[in-house]
Write a protein that holds these residues in place. Structure first.
Motif, PDB file in Angstrom:
ATOM      1  N   ALA A  41       0.952  -1.157   0.046  1.00 41.60           N
ATOM      2  CA  ALA A  41      -0.021  -0.172  -0.044  1.00 41.60           C
ATOM      3  C   ALA A  41       0.765   1.275   0.074  1.00 41.60           C
ATOM      4  O   ALA A  41       0.544   2.345  -0.704  1.00 41.60           O
ATOM      5  N   ALA A  42       1.956   1.248   0.636  1.00 42.78           N
ATOM      6  CA  ALA A  42       2.840   2.385   0.968  1.00 42.78           C
ATOM      7  C   ALA A  42       3.567   2.442  -0.605  1.00 42.78           C
ATOM      8  O   ALA A  42       3.796   3.721  -1.128  1.00 42.78           O
ATOM      9  N   GLN A  43       3.991   1.457  -1.263  1.00 41.54           N
ATOM     10  CA  GLN A  43       4.547   1.473  -2.628  1.00 41.54           C
ATOM     11  C   GLN A  43       3.474   2.000  -3.406  1.00 41.54           C
ATOM     12  O   GLN A  43       3.824   2.407  -4.573  1.00 41.54           O
ATOM     13  N   ALA A  44       2.347   1.689  -3.468  1.00 41.99           N
ATOM     14  CA  ALA A  44       1.110   1.931  -4.453  1.00 41.99           C
ATOM     15  C   ALA A  44       1.066   3.507  -4.373  1.00 41.99           C
ATOM     16  O   ALA A  44       0.406   3.865  -5.595  1.00 41.99           O
ATOM     17  N   ALA A  45       1.598   4.133  -3.407  1.00 42.10           N
ATOM     18  CA  ALA A  45       1.335   5.712  -3.686  1.00 42.10           C
ATOM     19  C   ALA A  45       1.997   6.249  -4.902  1.00 42.10           C
ATOM     20  O   ALA A  45       1.603   7.192  -5.509  1.00 42.10           O
ATOM     21  N   SER A  46       3.179   5.588  -5.090  1.00 46.32           N
ATOM     22  CA  SER A  46       3.633   6.154  -6.378  1.00 46.32           C
ATOM     23  C   SER A  46       3.554   5.213  -7.453  1.00 46.32           C
ATOM     24  O   SER A  46       4.390   5.508  -8.700  1.00 46.32           O
ATOM     25  N   ALA A  47       2.760   4.261  -7.585  1.00 44.91           N
ATOM     26  CA  ALA A  47       2.658   3.408  -8.694  1.00 44.91           C
ATOM     27  C   ALA A  47       1.354   3.975  -9.741  1.00 44.91           C
ATOM     28  O   ALA A  47       0.714   4.726  -9.309  1.00 44.91           O
ATOM     29  N   GLN A  48       1.804   3.692 -10.963  1.00 43.82           N
ATOM     30  CA  GLN A  48       0.915   4.075 -12.007  1.00 43.82           C
ATOM     31  C   GLN A  48      -0.547   3.480 -12.198  1.00 43.82           C
ATOM     32  O   GLN A  48      -1.391   3.811 -12.239  1.00 43.82           O
ATOM     33  N   VAL A  50      -2.672   1.717 -10.288  1.00 41.21           N
ATOM     34  CA  VAL A  50      -3.213   1.272  -9.106  1.00 41.21           C
ATOM     35  C   VAL A  50      -4.829   1.726  -9.332  1.00 41.21           C
ATOM     36  O   VAL A  50      -5.126   3.019  -9.712  1.00 41.21           O
ATOM     37  N   VAL A  51      -5.721   1.089  -8.478  1.00 42.50           N
ATOM     38  CA  VAL A  51      -7.170   1.546  -8.472  1.00 42.50           C
ATOM     39  C   VAL A  51      -7.651   1.432  -6.947  1.00 42.50           C
ATOM     40  O   VAL A  51      -7.392   0.425  -6.592  1.00 42.50           O
ATOM     41  N   VAL A  52      -8.071   2.399  -6.618  1.00 43.03           N
ATOM     42  CA  VAL A  52      -8.673   2.379  -5.099  1.00 43.03           C
ATOM     43  C   VAL A  52     -10.216   2.881  -5.324  1.00 43.03           C
ATOM     44  O   VAL A  52     -10.575   4.053  -5.746  1.00 43.03           O
ATOM     45  N   GLN A  53     -11.240   2.117  -5.054  1.00 36.85           N
ATOM     46  CA  GLN A  53     -12.500   2.290  -5.229  1.00 36.85           C
ATOM     47  C   GLN A  53     -13.285   1.929  -3.904  1.00 36.85           C
ATOM     48  O   GLN A  53     -13.704   1.002  -3.635  1.00 36.85           O
ATOM     49  N   PRO A  54     -13.505   2.915  -3.053  1.00 30.10           N
ATOM     50  CA  PRO A  54     -14.541   2.825  -1.998  1.00 30.10           C
ATOM     51  C   PRO A  54     -15.864   2.968  -2.635  1.00 30.10           C
ATOM     52  O   PRO A  54     -16.237   3.617  -3.527  1.00 30.10           O
ATOM     53  N   ALA A  55     -16.890   2.171  -1.804  1.00 35.17           N
ATOM     54  CA  ALA A  55     -18.409   2.212  -2.103  1.00 35.17           C
ATOM     55  C   ALA A  55     -19.072   1.750  -0.916  1.00 35.17           C
ATOM     56  O   ALA A  55     -18.404   1.273   0.087  1.00 35.17           O
ATOM     57  N   ASP A  87     -12.334  -1.508  -2.441  1.00 33.85           N
ATOM     58  CA  ASP A  87     -11.459  -2.499  -3.512  1.00 33.85           C
ATOM     59  C   ASP A  87     -10.081  -1.537  -3.849  1.00 33.85           C
ATOM     60  O   ASP A  87     -10.101  -0.517  -4.317  1.00 33.85           O
ATOM     61  N   VAL A  88      -9.101  -2.341  -3.760  1.00 31.04           N
ATOM     62  CA  VAL A  88      -7.778  -1.808  -4.040  1.00 31.04           C
ATOM     63  C   VAL A  88      -6.887  -2.674  -5.031  1.00 31.04           C
ATOM     64  O   VAL A  88      -6.986  -4.233  -4.715  1.00 31.04           O
ATOM     65  N   LEU A  89      -6.665  -2.462  -6.296  1.00 27.76           N
ATOM     66  CA  LEU A  89      -6.054  -3.105  -7.160  1.00 27.76           C
ATOM     67  C   LEU A  89      -4.631  -2.432  -7.604  1.00 27.76           C
ATOM     68  O   LEU A  89      -4.641  -1.195  -8.234  1.00 27.76           O
ATOM     69  N   THR A  90      -3.445  -3.051  -7.436  1.00 31.96           N
ATOM     70  CA  THR A  90      -2.155  -2.493  -7.819  1.00 31.96           C
ATOM     71  C   THR A  90      -1.538  -3.463  -8.487  1.00 31.96           C
ATOM     72  O   THR A  90      -1.417  -4.720  -8.120  1.00 31.96           O
ATOM     73  N   VAL A  91      -0.967  -3.145  -9.737  1.00 34.01           N
ATOM     74  CA  VAL A  91      -0.015  -4.142 -10.576  1.00 34.01           C
ATOM     75  C   VAL A  91       1.079  -3.153 -10.982  1.00 34.01           C
ATOM     76  O   VAL A  91       1.298  -2.125 -11.540  1.00 34.01           O
ATOM     77  N   ASN A  92       2.054  -3.733 -10.374  1.00 34.68           N
ATOM     78  CA  ASN A  92       3.616  -3.353 -10.922  1.00 34.68           C
ATOM     79  C   ASN A  92       4.327  -4.344 -11.062  1.00 34.68           C
ATOM     80  O   ASN A  92       4.101  -5.507 -11.143  1.00 34.68           O
ATOM     81  N   PRO A  93       5.727  -4.327 -11.748  1.00 33.77           N
ATOM     82  CA  PRO A  93       6.616  -5.313 -12.270  1.00 33.77           C
ATOM     83  C   PRO A  93       6.933  -6.383 -11.143  1.00 33.77           C
ATOM     84  O   PRO A  93       7.064  -7.678 -11.513  1.00 33.77           O
ATOM     85  N   GLY A  94       6.966  -5.918  -9.814  1.00 32.81           N
ATOM     86  CA  GLY A  94       7.394  -6.766  -8.894  1.00 32.81           C
ATOM     87  C   GLY A  94       6.453  -7.469  -7.961  1.00 32.81           C
ATOM     88  O   GLY A  94       6.673  -8.319  -7.229  1.00 32.81           O
ATOM     89  N   GLU A 366      -7.459  -1.513 -16.004  1.00 36.57           N
ATOM     90  CA  GLU A 366      -8.585  -0.942 -16.667  1.00 36.57           C
ATOM     91  C   GLU A 366      -9.432  -1.905 -16.866  1.00 36.57           C
ATOM     92  O   GLU A 366     -10.751  -1.719 -16.857  1.00 36.57           O
ATOM     93  N   ARG A 367      -9.238  -3.176 -17.151  1.00 35.66           N
ATOM     94  CA  ARG A 367     -10.187  -4.245 -17.273  1.00 35.66           C
ATOM     95  C   ARG A 367     -10.824  -4.534 -16.072  1.00 35.66           C
ATOM     96  O   ARG A 367     -12.009  -4.834 -16.183  1.00 35.66           O
ATOM     97  N   ALA A 368     -10.100  -4.639 -14.891  1.00 34.26           N
ATOM     98  CA  ALA A 368     -10.959  -5.058 -13.468  1.00 34.26           C
ATOM     99  C   ALA A 368     -11.779  -3.940 -13.194  1.00 34.26           C
ATOM    100  O   ALA A 368     -13.035  -4.100 -12.769  1.00 34.26           O
ATOM    101  N   THR A 369     -11.623  -2.737 -13.562  1.00 30.03           N
ATOM    102  CA  THR A 369     -12.462  -1.519 -13.484  1.00 30.03           C
ATOM    103  C   THR A 369     -13.575  -1.486 -14.242  1.00 30.03           C
ATOM    104  O   THR A 369     -14.898  -1.420 -13.832  1.00 30.03           O
ATOM    105  N   ALA A 370     -13.480  -1.953 -15.484  1.00 32.12           N
ATOM    106  CA  ALA A 370     -14.599  -2.245 -16.607  1.00 32.12           C
ATOM    107  C   ALA A 370     -15.546  -3.266 -15.984  1.00 32.12           C
ATOM    108  O   ALA A 370     -16.757  -3.081 -16.313  1.00 32.12           O
ATOM    109  N   VAL A 371     -14.809  -4.449 -15.591  1.00 32.28           N
ATOM    110  CA  VAL A 371     -15.561  -5.558 -15.280  1.00 32.28           C
ATOM    111  C   VAL A 371     -16.664  -5.090 -13.919  1.00 32.28           C
ATOM    112  O   VAL A 371     -17.943  -5.308 -13.968  1.00 32.28           O
ATOM    113  N   GLN A 372     -16.249  -4.339 -12.905  1.00 40.75           N
ATOM    114  CA  GLN A 372     -16.910  -3.825 -11.864  1.00 40.75           C
ATOM    115  C   GLN A 372     -17.872  -2.912 -12.352  1.00 40.75           C
ATOM    116  O   GLN A 372     -19.319  -2.932 -11.807  1.00 40.75           O
TER     117      GLN A 372
END
Length: 527
Positions: A41-48, A50-55, A87-94, A366-372
């Motif tokens: 979560a800390a690394q996600a702040a600088s990640a490109q 990343v999707v954070v979706q409260p509902a 909902d939180v989704l973060t995708v990075n190389p590592g 983007e696909r995960a966001t489109a699915v929701q």
């Protein structure tokens, strides 16, 4: 308004749920996953990516028979269900982090039942520790399932009558390496823990530990190839003596590429099983094929001689721009722990839609966001009809078949699923277990939605299921039939309102024959 209503919840249940979270975090797996989630979560702040979706979702269900009782004693009530979600989704190389944190706060306004707090959370983490060598997977989850598999089956608009919470934790270090263009090495260990507070439809608490180990080496066919693999699965159940189950297999397969898209295999090996006082070793042999006529279609088949007789697995997967189809048929040995650890193939609507959109939206975030968004806009269910996991501490023989399909049109969306499951306890020299999984399950569900206007959708669903016990469960039969009509309207990009009318019939020798009519209204707002 929601704040005033939520204060009426039974605080003892809230404390119990909070205590359960604390117990999970005190486990080694809990601390590992918590640290991983916080770090990512800390690394996600600088990640490109990343999707954070409260509902938050608010549902009101009014019914003429809140507890599915006989007509003479049926009691009406209104149920308010408030579900905050993050909902939180973060995708990075590592690493990749996919987390969904939610809970159903259930309030019975007529006080017909005690209020409940049902956690629904899942956090999946995949991290690369050593580049292209060492990885780790982890999962923490809490979800609900039917408390009594021979009782009433409910959907999301029900009155939360026959529900129990299952907690899952898993940590999986593994090695995956491409040694050469033809060679691949895999080593994996899965440590899984499960807690079920209502095993077998009783108040019995069962804690389960599953250890799965895999090792494989593959030399891809050109046209000849080789695959060597070893698997070991052990299941243990707390408070149940002599309940340990072990399955162990070693296979050596010769592969032949008969055509560019067709691979044939011949397999020989050893099969070992230990359960209920039996220690059995058999020679394993079999054959199989893998056919991929295109990038969108794959067919697999495997037949083997095993310790329990003949085992097989047949699967088909097809994906088109507007259609996804999955079919599966198998006969194999298993345990309750292994069934709980595995997700039902084709039963997750989000997975079906993700596969359907994979060629149109290549970015996974983007696909995960489109699915929701698609699920919310078209009023689609989260899951399709699937067989239930029947608890038994013994080894089980599973025969199953399933078919899932989803069709996505400009105005219409159609989902279809049918399944058949037959589970049978493998009895050894020890006395039969107190709980038995001997049952056949049949079921089907059909869902259709139609966009009436750009911001309005109507939907219809029909679900039918049947559970028939045999052996120690002989004479136990339950039939469930549910019909639902609904509509939803998107007030804005972030807010959707919905309404539904549902009718359900239950015919059973295990519980009271009953029927229920329910009218529900819902509001979903994404911040």
């Amino acid at each position: 308004m929601p704040t005033a209503i939520t204060t009426r919840l039974d605080l003892s249940r809230y404390r119990a749920a909070s205590g359960q979270v604390g117990r999970i975090l005190r486990l080694p797996i809990g601390r590992v996953m918590l640290c991983a989630v916080v770090l990512n979560a800390a690394q996600a702040a600088s990640a490109q990516s990343v999707v954070v979706q409260p509902a938050v979702q608010v549902r009101s269900v009014t019914t003429n028979n809140v507890s599915f009782a006989e007509a003479e004693v049926a009691r009406s009530d209104s149920v308010l269900i408030v579900t905050p979600r993050l909902d939180v989704l973060t995708v990075n190389p590592g690493y990749r982090l996919n987390a969904s944190l939610a809970a159903d706060a259930v309030t019975y306004l007529g006080r017909s039942q005690a209020d409940r707090l049902l956690p629904r959370a899942q956090a999946d983490l995949t991290a690369q520790l050593v580049e292209r060598w060492l990885f780790v997977d982890g999962r923490l989850s809490a979800d609900t399932t039917a408390g009594n598999p021979f009782g009433v089956l409910e959907d999301e608009s029900s009155t939360i009558f026959n529900r129990t919470t299952v907690y899952r934790q898993r940590i999986s270090p593994y090695v995956e390496r491409e040694l050469s263009p033809r060679e691949r090495l895999q080593l994996r260990t899965d440590h899984s823990w499960f807690q079920n507070r209502n095993a077998g439809g009783t108040d019995t608490r069962i804690d389960t530990y599953l250890l799965s180990q895999r090792a494989s080496y593959e030399l891809r066919p050109q046209p000849l190839g080789l695959r060597a693999e070893y698997t070991r699965d052990s299941s243990d159940y707390s408070n149940l003596p002599d309940s340990s189950v072990l399955f162990e297999t070693a296979r050596l397969s010769a592969m032949y590429e008969a055509a560019p898209q067709l691979v044939l295999t011949l397999t020989a090996g050893s099969d070992h099983a230990r359960y209920s006082g039996i220690d059995q070793r058999e020679t394993l042999r079999g054959f199989g094929l893998r056919w991929e006529p295109s990038e969108r279609t794959s067919v697999g088949a495997l037949v083997e001689k095993r310790f329990f007789g003949t085992g097989w697995a047949v699967n088909l997967a097809h994906r088109a721009p507007f259609l996804v189809l999955n079919a599966d048929m198998q006969r194999r040995s298993t345990t309750y722990a292994a069934q709980v650890a595995a997700l039902p193939a084709g039963g997750d609507v989000a997975q079906l839609l993700d596969s359907l959109l994979s060629t149109r939206i290549t970015n996974p975030v983007e696909r995960a966001t489109a699915v929701q968004q698609l699920i919310a806009q078209r009023g689609l269910p989260a899951t399709l009809a699937s067989a239930l996991d029947l608890f038994s501490p013994s080894a089980q023989l599973l025969n199953s078949a399933s078919l899932s399909a989803a069709l996505l049109g400009v105005r219409h969306t159609i989902t279809l699923r049918g399944f058949y499951d037959r589970t049978e306890d493998l009895i050894g020299v020890n006395p039969p277990p107190l709980f038995s999984s001997n049952a056949r399950q049949y079921g089907a569900s059909l869902g259709m939605t139609r966009r009436l206007q750009p911001d309005a959708t109507a939907d219809f669903s029909l679900t039918r299921s049947r559970v028939v016990g045999f052996g120690t469960n002989a004479g136990v039969v339950t039939n469930n039939l549910s019909v639902r009509f609904g509509a939803s309207r998107q007030l804005s990009l972030r807010t959707t309102v919905s309404a539904a009318l549902r009718r359900q019939w239950v015919d059973s020798t295990a519980v009271t024959n009953a029927n229920q009519t329910a009218l529900s209204f819902g509001l979903l707002h994404r911040f």
